[in-house]
Design an enzyme around this catalytic site. Structure first.
Site, PDB file in Angstrom:
ATOM      1  N   ASP A  95       0.777   1.761   1.482  1.00  0.00           N
ATOM      2  CA  ASP A  95       2.039   1.073   1.217  1.00  0.00           C
ATOM      3  C   ASP A  95       2.280   1.145  -0.291  1.00  0.00           C
ATOM      4  O   ASP A  95       1.665   0.406  -1.059  1.00  0.00           O
ATOM      5  CB  ASP A  95       1.977  -0.382   1.684  1.00  0.00           C
TER       6      ASP A  95
ATOM      7  N   GLU B 140       4.813   5.104   4.187  1.00  0.00           N
ATOM      8  CA  GLU B 140       6.176   4.691   4.499  1.00  0.00           C
ATOM      9  C   GLU B 140       7.171   5.648   3.859  1.00  0.00           C
ATOM     10  O   GLU B 140       6.990   6.069   2.724  1.00  0.00           O
ATOM     11  CB  GLU B 140       6.409   3.266   3.983  1.00  0.00           C
TER      12      GLU B 140
ATOM     13  N   ASP C 102       0.488  -6.311   0.630  1.00  0.00           N
ATOM     14  CA  ASP C 102       0.587  -4.845   0.597  1.00  0.00           C
ATOM     15  C   ASP C 102      -0.530  -4.200   1.426  1.00  0.00           C
ATOM     16  O   ASP C 102      -0.335  -3.140   2.022  1.00  0.00           O
ATOM     17  CB  ASP C 102       0.502  -4.349  -0.849  1.00  0.00           C
TER      18      ASP C 102
END
Length: 167
Positions: free
Chosen positions: A7, A71, A144
């Protein structure tokens, strides 16, 4: 299958490793590790990017995943923030590529749908479901790290769906 989720962030870049194991009752998700690369706001961008690269490369070499999941870029009203995030993503992808690992990218809506079942789920819902799916007593910290685990879980679910479609 062992998946390393990332992330990306400009202050914290979360990471998490999830492995799938076969049991008599089917497949089970196993939590292996999670954490975050903490970046100093005082450091200039090149030093921050070098730190992300160095730490992620060491973690990838240690955990030996089969794939890295990350992502996809999302659109931001703030172009400067989006550019900085893109630089961190690029460095994370470079670390994976230099370790010879394929990279899978997922949209935020896909990640939330895979983990919570609802693409517009709140961050707290994602964290709760990550802890539940991995049978953890509480959500991993920082947030995170939980997000990185969610990305890894998303990849596992997508890979399982693709495998089932091929049968």
């Amino acid at each position: 299958m062992r998946v390393f989720g990332i992330d990306c962030g400009t202050e914290f870049t979360g990471y998490g490793v999830v492995e799938v194991s076969e049991t008599t009752r089917g497949q089970r998700l196993n939590y292996l590790c999670a954490g975050a690369v903490k970046l100093s706001k005082k450091d200039r961008t090149p030093l921050r990017l070098a730190q992300v690269y160095s730490e992620l490369t060491a973690l990838l070499q240690h955990w030996q995943p089969e794939v890295v999941a990350i992502e996809e870029v999302f659109f931001s009203a703030n172009a400067k923030s989006a550019l900085k995030l893109g630089q961190v993503r690029g460095v994370a992808m470079l670390a994976a590529a230099n370790c010879g690992l394929p990279v899978a990218e997922y949209a935020p809506l896909s990640i939330k749908s895979a983990v919570v079942g609802y693409g517009l789920a709140a961050k707290e819902q994602v964290q709760f479901m990550v802890a539940r799916l991995l049978e953890l007593e509480e959500a991993p910290k920082p947030a995170d790290a939980a997000d990185a685990l969610a990305i890894a879980i998303c990849h596992i679910h997508h890979a399982q769906t693709e495998a089932n479609l091929r049968r």
